[in-house]
Design a protein around this motif. Structure first.
Motif, short mmCIF file in Angstrom:
data_model
loop_
_atom_site.label_atom_id
_atom_site.label_comp_id
_atom_site.label_asym_id
_atom_site.label_seq_id
_atom_site.Cartn_x
_atom_site.Cartn_y
_atom_site.Cartn_z
N UNK A 66 0.84 -1.20 0.00
CA UNK A 66 0.00 0.00 0.00
C UNK A 66 0.88 1.25 0.00
N UNK A 67 1.86 1.29 0.90
CA UNK A 67 2.75 2.45 1.00
C UNK A 67 3.60 2.62 -0.26
N UNK A 68 4.08 1.51 -0.83
CA UNK A 68 4.86 1.59 -2.07
C UNK A 68 4.00 2.08 -3.23
N UNK A 69 2.75 1.64 -3.27
CA UNK A 69 1.85 2.11 -4.32
C UNK A 69 1.58 3.60 -4.18
N UNK A 72 -11.51 -0.95 2.15
CA UNK A 72 -12.89 -1.31 2.46
C UNK A 72 -13.74 -0.04 2.44
N UNK A 73 -15.07 -0.19 2.30
CA UNK A 73 -15.93 1.00 2.24
C UNK A 73 -15.75 1.95 3.42
N UNK A 74 -15.44 1.43 4.60
CA UNK A 74 -15.22 2.31 5.74
C UNK A 74 -13.76 2.78 5.84
N UNK A 75 -12.94 2.37 4.86
CA UNK A 75 -11.54 2.78 4.73
C UNK A 75 -10.67 2.36 5.90
N UNK A 76 -11.05 1.28 6.59
CA UNK A 76 -10.27 0.83 7.73
C UNK A 76 -9.41 -0.40 7.43
N UNK A 77 -9.67 -1.04 6.29
CA UNK A 77 -8.92 -2.25 5.96
C UNK A 77 -8.48 -2.22 4.50
N UNK A 78 -7.31 -2.81 4.27
CA UNK A 78 -6.83 -3.00 2.90
C UNK A 78 -7.43 -4.29 2.38
N UNK A 79 -8.06 -4.23 1.23
CA UNK A 79 -8.60 -5.42 0.59
C UNK A 79 -7.48 -6.02 -0.25
N UNK A 80 -6.83 -7.05 0.30
CA UNK A 80 -5.61 -7.59 -0.30
C UNK A 80 -5.79 -8.06 -1.73
N UNK A 81 -6.92 -8.69 -2.02
CA UNK A 81 -7.12 -9.18 -3.39
C UNK A 81 -7.19 -8.02 -4.38
N UNK A 82 -7.70 -6.88 -3.95
CA UNK A 82 -7.75 -5.71 -4.82
C UNK A 82 -6.40 -5.02 -4.88
N UNK A 83 -5.70 -4.98 -3.76
CA UNK A 83 -4.36 -4.41 -3.75
C UNK A 83 -3.45 -5.19 -4.69
N UNK A 84 -3.62 -6.51 -4.72
CA UNK A 84 -2.80 -7.35 -5.59
C UNK A 84 -2.98 -7.01 -7.06
N UNK A 85 -4.14 -6.44 -7.43
CA UNK A 85 -4.34 -6.00 -8.81
C UNK A 85 -3.33 -4.93 -9.21
N UNK A 86 -2.84 -4.17 -8.25
CA UNK A 86 -1.89 -3.10 -8.52
C UNK A 86 -0.44 -3.51 -8.26
N UNK A 87 -0.22 -4.67 -7.67
CA UNK A 87 1.12 -5.09 -7.29
C UNK A 87 2.07 -5.16 -8.47
N UNK A 88 1.54 -5.49 -9.66
CA UNK A 88 2.40 -5.59 -10.83
C UNK A 88 3.08 -4.28 -11.18
N UNK A 89 2.58 -3.16 -10.69
CA UNK A 89 3.19 -1.87 -10.97
C UNK A 89 4.40 -1.60 -10.08
N UNK A 90 4.48 -2.26 -8.95
CA UNK A 90 5.55 -2.00 -8.00
C UNK A 90 6.85 -2.61 -8.51
N UNK A 91 7.94 -1.91 -8.30
CA UNK A 91 9.24 -2.42 -8.70
C UNK A 91 9.61 -2.13 -10.14
N UNK A 92 8.76 -1.42 -10.88
CA UNK A 92 9.06 -1.05 -12.26
C UNK A 92 9.73 0.32 -12.28
#
Length: 125
Positions: free
Chosen positions: A11-14, A41-61
């Motif tokens: 999350x922080x790297x993104x 999450x809708x209440x912005x208190x949790x990271x939805x890991x499966x959705x975060x993983x959609x962006x993981x491919x951008x990290x490290x480029x």
């Protein structure tokens, strides 16, 4: 040595990628809110890991995160979302022959339009 990143690290790297990619503060904040709205999450208190993983491919480029927006008539049922995405992916491959990655999700705007935002890594030519 391979280390496994925690969701918080991803999350922080993104967020750092967005910050270095968009010089204009207003645009940077708008893009981050769009991404955060998807990965939190809708209440912005949790990271939805499966959705975060959609962006993981951008990290490290190398390069910067960039995007292209298309707005479509959400009431048009003649084209499914997959077909719209496939047509756009074909177009972006021609426009950006350098390495890129894409991700999109639709967001309703008003009553009849949907924003689909495609993210990719733009590398130096």
């Amino acid at each position: 040595m391979n280390t496994i990143m925690t969701p918080t690290q991803k999350y922080n790297d993104l967020k750092a990628l967005v910050k270095r990619s968009y010089a204009d503060e207003k645009e940077r904040n708008q893009i981050w809110e769009y991404i955060a709205g998807y990965i939190l999450s809708p209440d912005r208190t949790q990271i939805l890991e499966e959705r975060l993983d959609d962006f993981t491919e951008f990290l490290g480029h190398e390069g910067r995160l960039a995007h292209i927006d298309i707005i479509v008539n959400a009431l048009d049922t003649t084209k499914c979302d997959d077909e719209r995405c496939n047509l756009f992916v074909y177009a972006i491959e021609k426009a950006h022959p350098n390495p890129w990655a894409s991700f999109c999700y639709g967001e309703t705007i008003g009553t009849s339009q949907e924003l689909t935002r495609f993210f990719y890594i733009e590398t130096e030519k």
